[in-house]
Design an enzyme around this catalytic site. Structure first.
Site, PDB file in Angstrom:
ATOM      1  N   LYS A 188      47.311  45.738  61.222  1.00  0.00           N
ATOM      2  CA  LYS A 188      46.332  44.898  60.520  1.00  0.00           C
ATOM      3  C   LYS A 188      47.110  44.002  59.572  1.00  0.00           C
ATOM      4  CE  LYS A 188      44.115  44.788  56.777  1.00  0.00           C
ATOM      5  NZ  LYS A 188      44.260  43.325  56.539  1.00  0.00           N
ATOM      6  N   GLU A 191      45.107  39.223  55.636  1.00  0.00           N
ATOM      7  CA  GLU A 191      44.185  38.142  55.991  1.00  0.00           C
ATOM      8  C   GLU A 191      44.667  36.795  55.452  1.00  0.00           C
ATOM      9  OE1 GLU A 191      43.850  40.721  54.045  1.00  0.00           O
ATOM     10  OE2 GLU A 191      42.207  40.551  52.596  1.00  0.00           O
ATOM     11  N   SER A 241      49.382  46.336  47.156  1.00  0.00           N
ATOM     12  CA  SER A 241      49.214  46.636  45.735  1.00  0.00           C
ATOM     13  C   SER A 241      49.064  48.142  45.523  1.00  0.00           C
ATOM     14  CB  SER A 241      47.966  45.930  45.217  1.00  0.00           C
ATOM     15  OG  SER A 241      46.832  46.427  45.911  1.00  0.00           O
ATOM     16  N   CYS A 296      58.383  42.680  46.160  1.00  0.00           N
ATOM     17  CA  CYS A 296      58.199  43.938  45.425  1.00  0.00           C
ATOM     18  C   CYS A 296      59.514  44.385  44.807  1.00  0.00           C
ATOM     19  CB  CYS A 296      57.652  45.012  46.353  1.00  0.00           C
ATOM     20  SG  CYS A 296      58.812  45.453  47.632  1.00  0.00           S
ATOM     21  N   GLU A 393      52.443  44.089  36.759  1.00  0.00           N
ATOM     22  CA  GLU A 393      53.111  43.321  37.806  1.00  0.00           C
ATOM     23  C   GLU A 393      52.598  41.884  37.762  1.00  0.00           C
ATOM     24  OE1 GLU A 393      52.269  44.407  41.938  1.00  0.00           O
ATOM     25  OE2 GLU A 393      54.322  43.856  42.449  1.00  0.00           O
TER      26      GLU A 393
HETATM   27  P1  NAD Z   1      46.909  43.976  48.691  1.00  0.00           P
HETATM   28  O1  NAD Z   1      46.904  45.391  48.271  1.00  0.00           O
HETATM   29  O2  NAD Z   1      45.904  43.076  48.103  1.00  0.00           O
HETATM   30  O3  NAD Z   1      46.701  43.886  50.278  1.00  0.00           O
HETATM   31  C1  NAD Z   1      47.557  44.569  51.177  1.00  0.00           C
HETATM   32  C2  NAD Z   1      46.816  44.880  52.454  1.00  0.00           C
HETATM   33  O4  NAD Z   1      45.807  45.855  52.185  1.00  0.00           O
HETATM   34  C3  NAD Z   1      46.096  43.708  53.078  1.00  0.00           C
HETATM   35  O5  NAD Z   1      46.208  43.832  54.471  1.00  0.00           O
HETATM   36  C4  NAD Z   1      44.650  43.873  52.611  1.00  0.00           C
HETATM   37  O6  NAD Z   1      43.736  43.375  53.544  1.00  0.00           O
HETATM   38  C5  NAD Z   1      44.506  45.382  52.470  1.00  0.00           C
HETATM   39  N1  NAD Z   1      43.722  45.862  51.332  1.00  0.00           N
HETATM   40  C6  NAD Z   1      43.549  45.283  50.134  1.00  0.00           C
HETATM   41  N2  NAD Z   1      42.838  46.091  49.323  1.00  0.00           N
HETATM   42  C7  NAD Z   1      42.565  47.207  50.031  1.00  0.00           C
HETATM   43  C8  NAD Z   1      41.847  48.428  49.745  1.00  0.00           C
HETATM   44  N3  NAD Z   1      41.276  48.636  48.571  1.00  0.00           N
HETATM   45  N4  NAD Z   1      41.780  49.360  50.715  1.00  0.00           N
HETATM   46  C9  NAD Z   1      42.363  49.157  51.898  1.00  0.00           C
HETATM   47  N5  NAD Z   1      43.043  48.037  52.222  1.00  0.00           N
HETATM   48  C10 NAD Z   1      43.140  47.077  51.298  1.00  0.00           C
HETATM   49  O7  NAD Z   1      48.394  43.426  48.459  1.00  0.00           O
HETATM   50  P2  NAD Z   1      48.916  41.933  48.640  1.00  0.00           P
HETATM   51  O8  NAD Z   1      48.393  41.107  47.518  1.00  0.00           O
HETATM   52  O9  NAD Z   1      48.718  41.473  50.026  1.00  0.00           O
HETATM   53  O10 NAD Z   1      50.491  42.143  48.454  1.00  0.00           O
HETATM   54  C11 NAD Z   1      51.141  42.101  47.223  1.00  0.00           C
HETATM   55  C12 NAD Z   1      51.395  43.485  46.693  1.00  0.00           C
HETATM   56  O11 NAD Z   1      52.138  44.235  47.636  1.00  0.00           O
HETATM   57  C13 NAD Z   1      52.219  43.499  45.423  1.00  0.00           C
HETATM   58  O12 NAD Z   1      51.657  44.436  44.549  1.00  0.00           O
HETATM   59  C14 NAD Z   1      53.589  43.961  45.885  1.00  0.00           C
HETATM   60  O13 NAD Z   1      54.374  44.602  44.913  1.00  0.00           O
HETATM   61  C15 NAD Z   1      53.212  44.888  46.974  1.00  0.00           C
HETATM   62  N6  NAD Z   1      54.296  45.126  47.900  1.00  0.00           N
HETATM   63  C16 NAD Z   1      54.936  46.331  47.808  1.00  0.00           C
HETATM   64  C17 NAD Z   1      55.994  46.597  48.641  1.00  0.00           C
HETATM   65  C18 NAD Z   1      56.732  47.908  48.536  1.00  0.00           C
HETATM   66  O14 NAD Z   1      57.607  48.134  49.337  1.00  0.00           O
HETATM   67  N7  NAD Z   1      56.419  48.773  47.588  1.00  0.00           N
HETATM   68  C19 NAD Z   1      56.421  45.646  49.575  1.00  0.00           C
HETATM   69  C20 NAD Z   1      55.733  44.440  49.649  1.00  0.00           C
HETATM   70  C21 NAD Z   1      54.670  44.191  48.793  1.00  0.00           C
END
Ligand code: NAD
Length: 502
Positions: A188, A191, A241, A296, A393
């Protein structure tokens, strides 16, 4: 346009708009009923595609396709399975320019960063190609004539939910290893950046991956929740996140699935007075500004240790490097208007709380791309631990400088953060480096390295609120996550005798 991304020889003008995307299920593109949301090119604000929000029946179709493909895929030897990945890696190399351009378009990265992502995809795929050499089982004669044997078998149908910030690298943290180890897979994508995943599907198919082994289901939070709930999926990874990671970890494990969920980060770079000034300043600046700070592993807080006189030179050099970065050329946009607003708010609040803005990236405008979501490199001095910018963050090209009297003071700031992805120390003294490595509460430590990403075969993963679940998402440690071990005890020798086992 309602098809997949055209495969060959596209130019920037041909690729937009992409129309409404479809899921990739069982080797074919399938329509998704229901709502769509627009996908923007963050560099211009233009809508380049519409992405469907898949519902549970769309997910059902993908799970069924993955289940149907599983017996034949699992039955191949690992050596046979990775032949597809050798070919896939070559295809990625062949299409490098076009693939990188796609990331520039859907994510806004500058070309060098987009290329670096696909180069990393190649490295991740190469590692998966080596799995037959390392993911072996074991066998031993435990008593005369009796043999114990363990072998790795796939979990089954597995899924990965991925974030926006690396449209191709993060999905490839899991795709190659999971399928090399015999699983069938549902991705997935975010989006916000759904296009690269479609090219991955096309290139894997071109490389000879059987239909149904790799599937793409577009959508947002509800689609991810459906993945957590689906009884046909055995293991789920999440990267995004911390809020999302917690939600997915709780939901997937409460449905008795394996889960490994990586969350957000707040990375501290500790700079000691004996640090090599030029290397330190350029590394710190690159870490905070690379990928517009949307990594990240990005530097978020620089903990400057020692008196002002010791640190002023390095801070001055960081300012010099940050000022040299041209927004739009060296620094791409952030992902959305909302992200820009959020980042600028953090800077405003820090300023209002008494911090000094040494380099100000607010209100950045790039000529010819006035609709883009740009934030320039920003350096803020005089940050204190209680400020929001020191704790949360920011996920933008912003460096908060926090000065501390001693190394232990710096470590206590790092230790108080609930996140634990990365920490780094800049010093020429081995004992200081070792002290930080031992006392920082982060999973990935850099010594004179601003973005301490462990490369294959080493595993990637943080501690604390940056990762939930055991094992690592990449490298050798991921083998455990993607496999179950079968333990077989055998006695063929009738003379083996009788003991407590039989
Ligand atoms: P996000 O959490 O908003 O979305 C990530 C994915 O999860 C997307 O596919 C989204 O559709 C889905 N999603 C969002 N909320 C959800 C929920 N409540 N339940 C289930 N699925 C959900 O993150 P983002 O804004 O796309 O990415 C940025 C974040 O990712 C930053 O916080 C960054 O630090 C983190 N990140 C962490 C790592 C790591 O290795 N720790 C690597 C890359 C990015």
């Amino acid at each position: 346009m309602t098809t997949s991304i055209p495969v060959e020889s596209r130019t920037a003008t041909e690729v937009a708009p992409y129309g409404t995307l479809r899921n990739f299920v069982g080797g074919a593109l399938v329509d998704v009923a229901g709502s769509t949301i627009p996908v923007h090119n963050p560099a211009t604000g233009a809508v380049i595609a519409h992405v469907p929000m898949s519902g549970s029946s769309d997910l059902d179709a993908a799970v069924s396709a993955a289940q149907a493909a599983l017996p034949a895929w699992r039955a191949l030897t690992m050596k046979d399975r990775v032949q597809v990945l050798y070919r896939y890696r070559t295809l990625v190399e062949k299409h490098m320019d076009e693939l990188s351009q796609l990331i520039v378009e859907e994510h806004g990265k500058v070309m060098a960063e987009a290329r670096a992502e696909w180069l990393k995809v190649m490295e991740l795929t190469e590692f998966a190609c080596s799995l037959p050499q390392i993911a072996t089982g074991s066998v031993m004669e435990v008593s005369r004539g009796v043999e114990c044997r363990t072998e790795r078998t796939p979990v089954g149908v597995v899924a990965s939910i991925v974030p926006f910030n690396f449209p191709s690298m993060v999905p490839h943290w899991t795709i190659p290893n999971a399928i090399a180890l015999g699983n069938t897979f549902i991705l997935k994508p975010s989006e916000m950046v759904p296009l690269s995943a479609m090219r991955t599907a096309e290139l894997l198919a071109e490389a000879g991956l059987p239909a149904g082994v790799f599937n793409v289901v577009h959508g947002g939070r509800e689609t991810a929740e459906a993945i957590c709930d689906h009884p046909g999926i055995g293991a789920v990874t999440f990267v995004g996140s911390t809020r999302g990671a917690q939600a997915v970890y709780r939901r997937a494990t409460s449905n008795l699935k394996r889960a490994l969920c990586l969350g957000g980060a707040k990375n501290h770079l500790i700079v000691l007075p004996d640090a090599e000034p030029e290397m330190t300043a350029s590394n710190v600046t690159a870490s905070m500004s690379g990928c517009s700070g949307q990594r990240c592993m990005a530097a978020s807080v620089m903990l400057a240790v020692g008196g002002d006189s010791a640190m002023d030179g390095i801070v001055k050099d960081v300012v010099k490097h940050a000022k040299a970065l041209v927004t739009g050329r060296d620094i791409g946009p952030v992902i959305s208007e909302a992200a820009r607003t959020r980042i600028e708010k953090y800077i405003d609040e820090a300023e209002a709380a008494g911090a000094r803005i040494l380099v100000d990236g607010r209100n950045a405008v790039v000529e010819g791309k006035e609709g883009g979501y740009y934030v320039g490199a920003t350096v803020i001095d005089g940050v204190t631990p209680e400020m929001k910018i020191a704790q949360e963050e920011v996920f933008g090209p912003v460096l908060a400088i926090l000065r501390t009297a001693t190394l232990d003071d710096a470590l206590s700031v790092e230790n108080r953060s609930p996140y634990g992805n990365a920490a780094a120390v800049f010093t020429e003294k081995g004992s200081s480096a070792r002290y930080v490595a031992e006392h920082a509460t982060s999973g990935m430590i850099g010594v004179n390295v601003g973005v301490p990403v462990p490369r294959e075969p080493f595993g990637f993963g943080g501690w604390g609120d940056s990762a939930y679940g055991t094992g690592e998402i990449t490298g050798e440690a991921s083998i455990e996550f993607w496999t179950r071990t079968r333990k077989t005890t055998t006695k063929w020798n009738r003379d083996a005798g009788t003991n407590w086992m039989s």
